[in-house]
Enzyme design. Structure first.
Site, mmCIF file in Angstrom:
data_model
loop_
_atom_site.group_PDB
_atom_site.id
_atom_site.type_symbol
_atom_site.label_atom_id
_atom_site.label_comp_id
_atom_site.label_asym_id
_atom_site.label_seq_id
_atom_site.Cartn_x
_atom_site.Cartn_y
_atom_site.Cartn_z
ATOM 1 N N GLY A 8 14.318 2.519 -1.265
ATOM 2 C CA GLY A 8 13.410 3.639 -1.132
ATOM 3 C C GLY A 8 12.388 3.646 -2.253
ATOM 4 O O GLY A 8 12.444 2.829 -3.182
ATOM 5 N N ALA A 104 10.711 0.498 8.409
ATOM 6 C CA ALA A 104 12.126 0.121 8.338
ATOM 7 C C ALA A 104 13.028 1.313 8.103
ATOM 8 O O ALA A 104 14.146 1.385 8.632
ATOM 9 C CB ALA A 104 12.320 -0.916 7.227
ATOM 10 N N ASP A 105 12.559 2.289 7.314
ATOM 11 C CA ASP A 105 13.390 3.469 7.040
ATOM 12 C C ASP A 105 13.607 4.300 8.294
ATOM 13 O O ASP A 105 14.713 4.785 8.554
ATOM 14 C CB ASP A 105 12.761 4.316 5.937
ATOM 15 C CG ASP A 105 11.327 4.742 6.242
ATOM 16 O OD1 ASP A 105 10.652 4.054 7.034
ATOM 17 O OD2 ASP A 105 10.872 5.760 5.683
#
Length: 224
Positions: A8, A104-105
């Site tokens: 993150g 992607a998150d």
């Protein structure tokens, strides 16, 4: 065992799972895109040593990232430690979630939510940014919203008001704050909660024939 890593903007979460999907540990380190593959390798080795596990028992690794500059070094470090390249979450993978060029998150959020809850689903991810995703009954990502995260909003308040200091993010004691710190904390937490309630209600109005599950995740979800 499977090593799962979430890169993150603020932190890198490292989780070790068994084949039975049991989480053995969940660790967190600062995100620093300047780190070399050697430094990342040392971080991972130290985490395994801290929790008493052996990297030799890891059969594979997967990571998702919203910080592209660190991806190459992370892939290099994992390949060196495990003897094989990791799987990288991104567009084009067979995840069971229909989407086009999704981050992607959000892919990881959607896949995890579909694994645990029936669709349709509203997924709220509260990290550096707060994102809201709507996944239809057909397991398709239909769209979402994004705004500054809880910690980012709190930091902005401290940075741009001379008499407001940095404070920790904690669950408020009362709705009405009795001092400056409590007022800041209450405003951010209850303000975010109220905003999310309103957004969820507005999404529900656009899908009157559906009853979506509401799923919250991210480092700040427990407080809000």
């Amino acid at each position: 065992m499977l090593l799962a890593i979430d890169i993150g903007n603020s932190n890198i979460s490292v989780g070790l799972f068994s084949r039975e999907k049991t989480l053995h540990f969940l660790a967190s380190i600062d995100t620093d895109s300047r780190k070399t593959a050697d430094q990342i390798s040392i971080d991972l080795m130290n985490i395994f040593s801290l929790y008493g596990f052996d990297l030799k028992d890891v059969s594979g690794a997967i990571f998702s990232s919203v910080v592209p500059p660190i991806n190459f070094m992370m892939e290099k470090a994992l390949t060196r430690l495990l003897g094989k390249p990791p799987m990288i979450v991104g567009p084009g993978g067979d995840t069971g979630l229909t989407h086009n060029q999704l981050g992607a998150d959000l892919v990881a959020d959607g896949v995890a939510a579909l694994e645990k809850y029936p669709a349709p689903i509203i997924v709220i991810d509260m990290g550096t940014a707060t994102t809201i995703s709507y996944i239809s009954a057909k397991h398709a990502y239909e769209g979402g919203l994004m705004f500054p995260g809880v910690r980012l909003s709190l930091d902005a308040l401290s940075d741009h008001a001379a008499q407001l200091s940095d404070i920790s993010l904690q669950y408020p004691k009362n709705l009405i704050g009795k001092n400056t710190e409590d007022c800041m904390r209450n405003g951010i937490v209850y303000g975010t909660a109220g905003m999310l309630d309103g957004i969820i209600d507005r999404i529900r109005e656009t899908i009157p024939d559906e009853t979506p599950a509401i799923v919250a995740t991210g480092s700040n979800a427990a407080v809000v």
